[in-house]
Motif scaffolding. Structure first.
Motif, mmCIF file in Angstrom:
data_model
loop_
_atom_site.group_PDB
_atom_site.id
_atom_site.type_symbol
_atom_site.label_atom_id
_atom_site.label_comp_id
_atom_site.label_asym_id
_atom_site.label_seq_id
_atom_site.Cartn_x
_atom_site.Cartn_y
_atom_site.Cartn_z
ATOM 1 N N PHE A 1 -3.638 10.070 1.832
ATOM 2 C CA PHE A 1 -4.341 9.462 0.701
ATOM 3 C C PHE A 1 -3.671 8.131 0.380
ATOM 4 O O PHE A 1 -2.457 8.079 0.172
ATOM 5 C CB PHE A 1 -4.308 10.366 -0.530
ATOM 6 N N VAL A 2 -4.449 7.080 0.373
ATOM 7 C CA VAL A 2 -3.943 5.766 -0.016
ATOM 8 C C VAL A 2 -3.948 5.744 -1.540
ATOM 9 O O VAL A 2 -4.983 5.532 -2.170
ATOM 10 C CB VAL A 2 -4.788 4.619 0.579
ATOM 11 N N THR A 3 -2.788 5.996 -2.114
ATOM 12 C CA THR A 3 -2.634 6.081 -3.554
ATOM 13 C C THR A 3 -2.773 4.722 -4.222
ATOM 14 O O THR A 3 -3.287 4.619 -5.336
ATOM 15 C CB THR A 3 -1.241 6.662 -3.886
ATOM 16 N N SER B 1 0.849 -1.173 0.000
ATOM 17 C CA SER B 1 0.000 0.000 0.000
ATOM 18 C C SER B 1 0.891 1.231 0.000
ATOM 19 O O SER B 1 2.025 1.177 0.480
ATOM 20 C CB SER B 1 -0.894 -0.003 1.247
ATOM 21 N N THR C 1 -9.071 7.575 0.099
ATOM 22 C CA THR C 1 -8.613 6.733 -0.991
ATOM 23 C C THR C 1 -9.686 6.765 -2.062
ATOM 24 O O THR C 1 -10.757 7.354 -1.874
ATOM 25 C CB THR C 1 -8.307 5.285 -0.543
ATOM 26 N N THR D 1 -11.281 4.347 -5.678
ATOM 27 C CA THR D 1 -11.257 3.153 -6.516
ATOM 28 C C THR D 1 -12.282 3.317 -7.624
ATOM 29 O O THR D 1 -13.234 4.090 -7.486
ATOM 30 C CB THR D 1 -11.529 1.876 -5.692
#
Length: 162
Positions: A73-75, A62, A107, A109
């Motif tokens: 921010f979870v890139t 991650s 995040t 998706t």
């Protein structure tokens, strides 16, 4: 950070030398995407990648950055195809929640990525917005992790940069 759970899964910060192993388990990089390989190399060099592994090697990674309005921010969250549905993604989310230094963690998706949406919902993340135009015909769904699970950055003396 170096955490090992009962299943033998260890989560820690990826080292610059870990990038080739992470590129092998990343389905996009393994399919020949050179831009993804370059990103993995950069993330490892910058110290923003967290890796999950067991005795067989890396199972997922991650990336936590602070370039989204200076919030966490979870890139990227990638789990090796053979390790999916085994809790690796949940462990990686927990790891980034633990190390995040801002009051908010986001995040995103694609709307078509149902497994990631399920993972986020099971982990307590909330959908907060939809963006059209990044991937034609597949909008991006943004999520926020409620701050009750995040460390208070001000109490820790943390900053909003990595």
């Amino acid at each position: 950070m170096d955490v090992e759970n009962l299943s033998g899964l260890q989560v820690d910060r990826a080292e610059p030398s870990d990038w080739p192993a992470l590129a092998k388990i990343d389905s996009v990089a393994a399919a020949g995407d050179h831009a993804r390989r370059d990103s993995i190399r950069r993330w490892c060099a910058q110290g923003v990648a967290v890796m999950a592994r067991d005795s067989s090697g890396p199972l997922g990674y991650s990336v936590l950055e602070y370039s989204f309005f200076e919030q966490g921010f979870v890139t990227m969250l990638m789990v090796a195809p053979g390790a999916r549905r085994r809790g690796v993604g949940a462990q990686l989310l927990t790891a980034v929640e633990t190390i995040c230094t801002t009051a908010k963690l986001f995040t995103s998706t694609n709307v078509s990525n149902h497994p990631m949406q399920q993972l986020l919902q099971h982990a307590g993340w909330h959908p907060v917005g939809l963006l059209h135009g990044l991937d034609e015909g597949d909008p991006e769904l943004f999520y926020l992790r409620p701050s009750t699970r995040l460390r208070d950055a001000t109490a820790l003396g943390g900053s909003t940069t990595s």
